[in-house]
Structure formats: structure tokens, C-alpha cells
Design an enzyme around this catalytic site. Structure first.
Site, mmCIF file in Angstrom:
data_model
loop_
_atom_site.group_PDB
_atom_site.id
_atom_site.type_symbol
_atom_site.label_atom_id
_atom_site.label_comp_id
_atom_site.label_asym_id
_atom_site.label_seq_id
_atom_site.Cartn_x
_atom_site.Cartn_y
_atom_site.Cartn_z
ATOM 1 N N CYS A 68 14.968 16.699 88.605
ATOM 2 C CA CYS A 68 14.148 16.796 87.183
ATOM 3 C C CYS A 68 15.230 17.822 86.891
ATOM 4 C CB CYS A 68 12.998 17.813 87.892
ATOM 5 S SG CYS A 68 12.402 18.414 86.317
ATOM 6 N N LYS B 1 14.488 -1.491 45.428
ATOM 7 C CA LYS B 1 14.513 -1.151 47.066
ATOM 8 C C LYS B 1 14.812 0.313 47.137
ATOM 9 C CE LYS B 1 16.150 -3.943 49.978
ATOM 10 N NZ LYS B 1 15.622 -4.954 50.865
ATOM 11 N N CYS C 137 12.937 21.528 86.392
ATOM 12 C CA CYS C 137 12.722 22.444 87.178
ATOM 13 C C CYS C 137 13.868 22.003 88.356
ATOM 14 C CB CYS C 137 10.965 22.359 87.728
ATOM 15 S SG CYS C 137 10.757 20.469 88.358
ATOM 16 N N CYS D 111 8.461 13.400 87.241
ATOM 17 C CA CYS D 111 8.382 14.828 87.375
ATOM 18 C C CYS D 111 6.844 15.366 87.662
ATOM 19 C CB CYS D 111 9.148 15.828 87.058
ATOM 20 S SG CYS D 111 8.791 17.575 87.896
ATOM 21 N N ASP E 50 6.865 -5.452 53.244
ATOM 22 C CA ASP E 50 8.117 -5.158 54.466
ATOM 23 C C ASP E 50 7.427 -5.715 55.651
ATOM 24 O OD1 ASP E 50 10.402 -5.378 54.959
ATOM 25 O OD2 ASP E 50 11.145 -3.593 55.672
ATOM 26 N N TYR F 54 0.691 -12.001 46.842
ATOM 27 C CA TYR F 54 1.373 -11.583 45.682
ATOM 28 C C TYR F 54 2.039 -12.857 44.895
ATOM 29 C CZ TYR F 54 5.003 -11.702 49.392
ATOM 30 O OH TYR F 54 5.832 -12.189 49.875
ATOM 31 N N GLU G 228 4.386 -4.464 41.422
ATOM 32 C CA GLU G 228 3.712 -3.652 42.763
ATOM 33 C C GLU G 228 4.715 -3.768 43.728
ATOM 34 O OE1 GLU G 228 2.723 -8.212 41.644
ATOM 35 O OE2 GLU G 228 4.012 -8.347 44.018
ATOM 36 N N CYS H 139 5.985 22.380 85.912
ATOM 37 C CA CYS H 139 7.481 22.352 84.982
ATOM 38 C C CYS H 139 7.780 22.499 83.860
ATOM 39 C CB CYS H 139 7.518 21.181 85.722
ATOM 40 S SG CYS H 139 9.498 20.606 84.698
ATOM 41 N N LYS I 229 7.283 -4.007 47.629
ATOM 42 C CA LYS I 229 8.102 -4.896 47.907
ATOM 43 C C LYS I 229 6.808 -4.672 49.343
ATOM 44 C CE LYS I 229 11.699 -7.255 48.928
ATOM 45 N NZ LYS I 229 11.407 -7.335 50.174
HETATM 46 S S1 IVH Z 1 7.720 -12.422 45.079
HETATM 47 C C1 IVH Z 1 10.129 -15.914 44.042
HETATM 48 N N1 IVH Z 1 7.002 -10.120 45.710
HETATM 49 O O1 IVH Z 1 10.394 -10.224 49.750
HETATM 50 C C2 IVH Z 1 9.468 -14.701 44.274
HETATM 51 N N2 IVH Z 1 8.581 -11.434 47.345
HETATM 52 O O2 IVH Z 1 13.037 -10.589 48.693
HETATM 53 C C3 IVH Z 1 8.378 -14.955 45.470
HETATM 54 N N3 IVH Z 1 8.147 -9.679 49.334
HETATM 55 O O3 IVH Z 1 10.572 -13.859 49.814
HETATM 56 C C4 IVH Z 1 8.468 -13.451 45.944
HETATM 57 N N4 IVH Z 1 6.364 -8.184 49.163
HETATM 58 O O4 IVH Z 1 9.159 -12.147 51.870
HETATM 59 C C5 IVH Z 1 6.821 -11.059 46.324
HETATM 60 N N5 IVH Z 1 4.941 -8.273 46.354
HETATM 61 C C6 IVH Z 1 5.727 -9.381 46.711
HETATM 62 C C7 IVH Z 1 7.098 -8.780 47.779
HETATM 63 C C8 IVH Z 1 8.026 -10.369 47.836
HETATM 64 C C9 IVH Z 1 7.375 -8.599 49.565
HETATM 65 C C10 IVH Z 1 9.376 -10.448 50.339
HETATM 66 C C11 IVH Z 1 8.342 -12.250 50.371
HETATM 67 C C12 IVH Z 1 10.359 -12.311 49.591
HETATM 68 C C13 IVH Z 1 10.750 -11.058 50.054
HETATM 69 C C14 IVH Z 1 12.226 -11.373 48.725
#
Ligand code: IVH
Length: 715
Positions: free
Chosen positions: A438, A344, A441, A456, A144, A253, A140, A461, A142
Site C-alpha cells: 500500500c 454546438k 501505510c 489495502c 447526445d 424530435y 430544442e 490506513c 440536441k
Molecule cells: S434533427 C435532418 N433534432 O444529432 C435533421 N437531431 O448531427 C434530423 N440529434 O443524427 C435531425 N438531438 O441523431 C435533430 N433535437 C434534435 C436532435 C438531433 C440530437 C442528433 C441526431 C442527428 C444528429 C445530427
């Protein structure tokens, strides 16, 4: 405490370690013994900068590289481990202004994999530790944003907390109660659950983030560096009413704890499906299960390629062992569970130096300082300049010419100076001085009362005219390929255009006069301009350059009016009746339409045949930007209905597979050519069932068709 000399030394050492990473990784025990304590010192220093001072001097990626170097050396030579090594603890983020609460299960972070090999290693480890031949992985996105933990007791949302140090977090329940995607009540008892703790992430969409920053800039506040900081800052506000105004979302999640124990869903997939059914926003339907690590890798790469199409910022994919019964045999390290890993994506931060600062004049005359940088690669793009926004930003961050800076470029968000690395200063850095005139001009620049920006105010300009042309041609406005800054400058210099209306009356031979243009490129530009006539009213409203009318506002306006001329006849009050339009925007629109020269431009556009009317409902929806193609027949809906559903959700329905296609939905007796083309272009295919599941997450498909008029808020 660190003296400036010590800081400089540590930064220098950091650079050296990062440069020699590969060599250091292969160090012998004797070699490692010599530098391992210094490496710890360097990491401790970065921990201090990050967690205590909240002003990191390296990117997360660089930090990770150092941390892993230490961890790997310690693994290889366990006799070198010391109890105070940074690898032996979880860092804290507690700020002190909220009550503290203990989590039911510790909130660990995830181990990172930076490529194919590390992912395959992970799979090997999992198989070895569990003794299983084949492992099912759930994959799934990740997200941010800012991590949270939610607790429901007897179906009621009773508590929400930040991650904190992993054991103890900050109780931010009142703030989280304002987020609409967090249900205040959910029917967990139907699953036999009395108490449950769920992990998730608070997010802000890139569009909202951009808007929030535009507004902050207008109000003279410092913009946020990225959506993550905006989310983290928002959930820690002391006033829940303010939190409610930020357009925050929460995705959940992970189920981390349940009572009674036996009611724990058996697989991660089931757990998420349950949360999805109970009305939470979850990774579903983007979560997929695979039992081959190669397929996992393909899926991760697919997402990395398309990360910018997703409305939220993602920094990777999370791969989790699906069967919970295997968790126990896998266990945890001091930091991470061994049953999950984060794949990552490429880092989007880097450090570099400011070479000089120039001043740009924008399309409404705003004079903006722009830092020219020692070019640096961020997320596959070379960044060589970055906006410093305004005088206040420069002052707050104390940015000087010659400074080393940490730059971030998140998605399609513009690059941003996150921090000045003051510790790296040598003393010869120069302050940034605003010009009095400016730079284009030469007229005197002014700061109007109540505004942060210098401007300006000479409307003809040259810099402003050129900026307006360039903006009109930009991707989000009329998307005219070939009309970049250089061409805009040349067109102006050759006296071919004075405003955007003139563009449409130029002939191929006019362009052929410009330096660097051959017959072919002149023809291409001519065609690109002519082809831009039907982009739609929202894009015209955005492109025409009304102050304070960004893309989102332009879309709102376009949904509320029939023709651009409506805005000329509408009063300020009437404009303000449009959802989401405030006084400042309304006044700016009135002022735009009160100027004769602007009306002339619109008349020219109309004469040229540029579409200035709305022709179909332009919908904001969860599928916005997604292009669907169907092949074969579907059991559940007619083609017509399917098209309607997609469009109701803001997506586009198209007949042929091109590189712009997002999904090919394959029904019964599908056409071979479409499938082959999709394969060749790497376009994702969906079965009818998958398509239905996808749209179900946004509502009942039947209702989506019938409830034509009432726009729902789905995402
Ligand atoms: S699972 C122990 N699933 O990434 C596992 N984390 O570095 C619990 N995060 O602290 C985390 N998307 O804040 C999980 N689909 C996802 C995530 C996710 C973002 C973040 C979360 C966590 C950090 C891990």
C-alpha cells in the site's frame, strides 16, 4: 492500410493543420492547391479510424474543424473539388449483425454552428433563400445519444432502426420494443395519418450511466466512456432481455415522413406537440419558438450554462425553421438540411499525454491507478489527472506511461480515457506496474477472490481515513465547503480527527492551527461543518462510506427506512426487500454495521446532532434538483397545491429568489423585487400557463395532488 510511419505522419499533419487553422482558412487558390489533397488524406485517415477501426485519434470537435476547413476551401475554389473528396459522401456505421432496412427519408446529419457568428450566418442564409423577412425558429436540446428512426403503420409500432449510413439502417425493433418511452401503439389515425416515420434518440440519464458504470466496474467489465456510448452499445445488444435491463429512454424530435402527404403537420412545433400528445417523450416543454435569431442565441446560451442540470447529456441545441412549407425552398446539401442547424456546446474531449501513473488508496482501501496528465482544458475545466479504474482497464486499453490519450469529460461525469493513440507511440512508453505494498501505510495489498481490484485491508490506513473525510465533505454527500483533500490531510496529520464523527466536535481555534488557515477561514470551515448537520438521511448514508452504496442506492435506502439505525437491526433478507437493493449491497451493509468502529462513528454523529432520520419524503422525480419560486397569485391552484405538485415531482419549492432558483413562476400582480432579482441572476421565468404545460408533461396536475401515495414513474 496505413503503415505506422504513415500514421505518425498523418497525426503530425493533423496537429499542424489544427494549429494553423486560421492561416489555412485564408489560403489563396495556389496555396490551397498545394495542401488540399493532403488535407483530404488526413480526413480520410480519421474517417477510417472512426468508422472502420472504431478508435478515433482526435476529438469530434477537432475532426469537425478539419472537415470544415476542407469544405470551406472547396466552396471558395470549386475547381479544386474532387469526386472522391470526403465532403462528397455520407459515412457508414453498419456493423453487419442486424437485418438492414431502408429509411423512408434519408437520415441526414446536421450542420454545426460553433458560435454567434455562424448562427447569424445561418439565419441570413435562410432569409435569403426563402425571401422571407422574418423566420420563426423552433429551438430544442440536441441530445447526445444514439439516433433512431421509428415507423408506425395504422397506429402500430412496426419498425425501429439505427441511423446506419443514413439511407439504410439496422433493424433493431425487438430491442426498441423494450424501451418504455416508445409507445407500441399511438393514435396517429386521429390526425389522419396512416404511416409515419419519426426520428429520435435513445438516451441514458447521467445518474443511470454512473450507476451502470459502477456496476460494470464491480463486475470487472470496462466502464463506458460516456452516456452516448452506453446507449449506442445497449441498443445493439443481441439479446432484447438484456436491453430491457438497461434503463433506456427515447426522445423523438422530428417527423421525417407521413402518408398521406396532406396529413403532415404544418409546423415543426405542431408535429412535436402531436407526438407529445400521443404519449411520446419529446423536447416539449424545452422546445421554444422565436422569430429573432438573437433570442435564439440567448436561449442556446442559457442552456449551455445549465447543461449539467439536465438529466441527460446534451451536446448542443438544434435550431429548426418552424414552417414546413419553407423546407422545399431551402433544400439540402449532400450532408445536411438547410432548414436546420446544430448550435454546438463546448467540446468535452481533448488529446493529451500521460506524464506518470500514481496509485491512490480509496476510502474502502481499493488501490486505483491514476494517470497524471499534461494539463488540458476540457469544457472550461483543466483536467490534469484521470482514473484508470483497475488493472483490467489498463490491460484492455494497453495504457502506458508517456502515451498520448484521448480524454473525455462529459458533464459532471469524471474524466475518462477513451482511447490510447497508439499511432503516436515513439517506443519509449513504459508499462504500468502495480505496487506490492500500500503506497500509504505499507501493508501488503491483496486481491480478494472474485474481485478485480487490489485492496489495502488495513482499516486505519491513513489514506483511507483521509479519503473517508474528503468523501464525507464532498458536494453530493454533506457538501462541506473547505473540507477538501488538503484540509482532510492536515486535520489527520494534526491528530485532530480519526473519523468523520470527530469533525463536529472541533472548534474554530482547532482549524486555526492548520497551515494556511486564518481566523476567517477557520470560522468558515467550522460553520460549514455545523451547517451540514441537516443534509438528510440519503446524504448521510452515501457519505458514511458503505461499500457499494452509491448515491442512487443511498436514496433508495433513505426512502425505505426511518433512521440509520434501522439498517443495524434489519437482516440481509429484509434489506433485500427494498426495491433495487441486491445481495451484494445488502451483505455489504450488514458487514458495515457489524463493525464496532463504524457504530461508534454513527453514535458520535448522533451526539453531535447530525440528522440521521428521514423527515420528509425524499422523492426521485423529473423535477429533482429544480427549485421553483412563485410570485403573484395563480388562477388554477393555491400556493399550497402548487408546492405540493412541485414536490411530488421531486422539485423544491422556495420562497425567495437566489442563485439556486431554477424557475420563477409569475402569476397575477407579481412582486417586483422577485422579478428584478430573477432578471439580474438570469433565472428563467415562466407564466402560469407555461408552468402548467411543463407539469402536464408529467401527468394530470389534479391527479398529481390527489394521488399522494402512489409514486408514478414519470420520466
Ligand atoms: S434533427 C435532418 N433534432 O444529432 C435533421 N437531431 O448531427 C434530423 N440529434 O443524427 C435531425 N438531438 O441523431 C435533430 N433535437 C434534435 C436532435 C438531433 C440530437 C442528433 C441526431 C442527428 C444528429 C445530427
Amino acid at each position: 492500410m496505413y503503415t505506422p510511419e504513415r500514421e505518425r505522419e498523418l497525426i503530425e499533419r493533423t496537429r499542424r493543420y489544427l494549429k494553423d487553422l486560421n492561416k489555412l482558412k485564408g489560403a489563396s487558390r495556389e496555396e490551397a492547391e498545394k495542401f488540399i489533397e493532403e488535407l483530404r488524406e488526413v480526413i480520410r485517415y480519421h474517417d477510417y479510424k472512426y468508422y472502420v477501426q472504431a478508435s478515433p485519434v482526435i476529438s469530434d470537435y477537432e475532426y469537425d474543424q478539419l472537415f470544415r476547413l476542407l469544405r470551406d476551401l472547396e466552396r471558395k475554389y470549386p475547381s479544386l473539388v474532387s469526386p472522391d473528396s470526403p465532403t462528397q459522401r455520407v459515412a457508414s456505421e453498419i456493423s453487419g449483425s442486424f437485418p438492414e432496412v431502408s429509411h423512408y427519408a434519408p437520415m441526414l446529419s446536421l450542420d454545426n454552428a460553433y458560435g454567434e457568428e455562424e448562427l447569424i450566418d445561418f439565419d441570413r442564409r435562410v432569409r435569403e433563400l426563402t425571401g422571407e423577412e422574418e423566420i420563426e425558429y423552433s429551438v430544442e436540446p440536441k441530445y447526445d445519444g444514439a439516433g433512431i428512426a421509428l415507423v408506425y403503420e395504422n397506429d402500430i409500432f412496426v419498425r425501429g432502426a439505427t441511423r446506419g449510413d443514413g439511407e439504410v439502417g439496422e433493424d433493431i425493433t425487438p430491442n426498441l420494443r423494450t424501451i418504455k418511452s416508445i409507445p407500441l401503439r399511438a393514435d396517429f389515425s386521429a390526425f389522419g395519418i396512416r404511416l409515419i416515420e419519426i426520428r429520435g434518440e435513445v438516451l441514458i440519464s447521467r445518474d443511470e450511466f454512473r450507476k451502470m458504470n459502477e456496476e460494470r466496474l464491480e463486475e470487472g467489465l470496462t466502464p463506458f466512456a460516456n452516456p452516448r456510448n452506453a446507449s449506442a452499445g445497449s441498443i445493439r445488444l443481441q439479446n432484447p432481455a438484456e436491453v430491457a435491463k438497461r434503463k433506456l429512454h427515447a426522445v423523438v424530435y422530428q417527423v421525417s415522413y407521413v402518408e398521406p402527404e396532406f396529413s403532415f403537420p404544418k409546423t415543426h412545433y405542431e408535429a412535436i406537440k402531436m407526438l407529445h400528445l400521443l404519449g411520446f417523450k419529446t423536447p416539449f416543454p424545452d422546445m421554444k419558438v422565436f422569430s429573432d435569431i438573437r433570442r435564439v442565441l440567448d436561449y442556446c446560451r442559457e442552456w449551455e450554462e445549465r447543461r449539467d442540470e439536465y438529466p441527460y447529456e446534451l451536446d448542443g441545441m438544434v435550431i429548426k425553421v418552424n414552417k414546413r412549407s419553407l423546407y422545399e425552398s431551402l433544400g439540402f446539401t449532400s450532408h445536411h438540411p438547410r432548414w436546420a442547424i446544430a448550435y454546438k456546446f463546448k467540446a468535452r474531449q481533448a488529446t493529451t499525454q500521460i506524464i506518470e501513473v500514481i496509485f491512490n488508496v480509496g476510502r474502502v482501501g481499493t488501490v486505483t491507478p491514476v494517470a497524471k496528465l499534461e494539463p488540458v482544458q476540457i469544457g472550461g475545466v483543466t483536467v490534469s489527472s484521470v482514473s484508470l479504474f483497475n488493472e483490467d482497464f489498463v490491460r484492455e486499453k494497453d495504457i502506458r506511461v508517456g502515451d498520448m490519450v484521448l480524454v473525455e469529460r462529459a458533464g459532471d461525469v469524471i474524466p475518462y480515457v477513451v482511447e490510447v493513440i497508439k499511432e503516436a507511440r515513439k517506443g519509449d512508453e513504459k508499462p504500468i506496474i502495480y505496487p506490492e505494498k500500500c503506497p500509504s501505510c505499507g501493508s501488503k495489498i491483496v486481491k480478494l477472490p472474485g474481485e478485480v481490484a487490489w485492496r489495502c485491508i488495513n482499516i486505519s490506513c491513513p489514506a483511507q481515513v483521509i479519503a473517508r473525510l474528503k468523501h464525507w465533505g464532498s458536494r453530493e454527500a454533506m457538501d462541506i465547503r473547505g473540507l477538501g483533500e488538503q484540509t482532510a490531510k492536515a486535520l489527520y496529520a494534526h491528530n485532530l480527527v480519526k473519523d468523520v464523527g470527530d469533525l463536529y466536535f472541533l472548534k474554530p481555534f482547532d482549524f486555526a492551527k492548520l497551515p494556511g488557515f486564518a481566523d476567517r477561514s477557520a470560522m468558515n470551515l467550522y460553520e460549514a461543518i455545523q451547517n451540514s448537520k441537516n443534509r438528510g438521511l440519503d446524504r448521510v448514508l452515501y457519505g458514511i462510506g458503505i461499500r457499494y452504496v452509491g448515491l442512487t442506492t443511498a436514496r433508495k435506502l433513505a426512502q425505505a427506512i426511518e433512521s440509520i439505525w434501522d439498517l443495524r437491526s434489519m437482516g440481509e433478507e429484509k434489506i433485500m426487500e427494498i426495491e433495487g437493493i441486491g445481495e451484494i449491497v445488502a451483505r455489504s451493509i450488514k458487514e458495515f454495521f457489524s463493525r464496532e468502529e463504524n457504530l461508534k462513528v454513527i453514535e458520535k454523529l448522533e451526539k453531535a446532532g447530525v440528522k440521521l432520520r428521514r423527515d420528509r419524503l425524499e422523492i426521485e422525480g423529473p423535477l429533482r434538483g429544480k427549485v421553483f419560486v412563485f410570485t403573484g397569485s395563480l388562477d388554477s391552484f393555491s400556493r399550497e397545491k402548487v408546492g405540493e405538485i412541485v414536490e411530488r415531482l421531486g422539485g423544491t419549492f422556495s420562497n425567495s429568489v437566489t442563485s439556486k432558483t431554477t424557475y420563477l413562476v409569475v402569476g397575477k400582480d407579481p412582486g417586483r423585487t422577485k422579478i428584478e432579482k430573477a432578471k439580474k441572476l438570469g433565472i428563467q421565468t415562466l407564466t402560469e400557463q407555461e408552468f402548467i404545460e411543463m407539469i402536464r408533461t408529467f401527468g394530470d396536475p389534479e391527479q398529481l395532488v390527489s394521488e399522494k401515495q402512489s409514486q408514478r414513474t414519470l420520466f
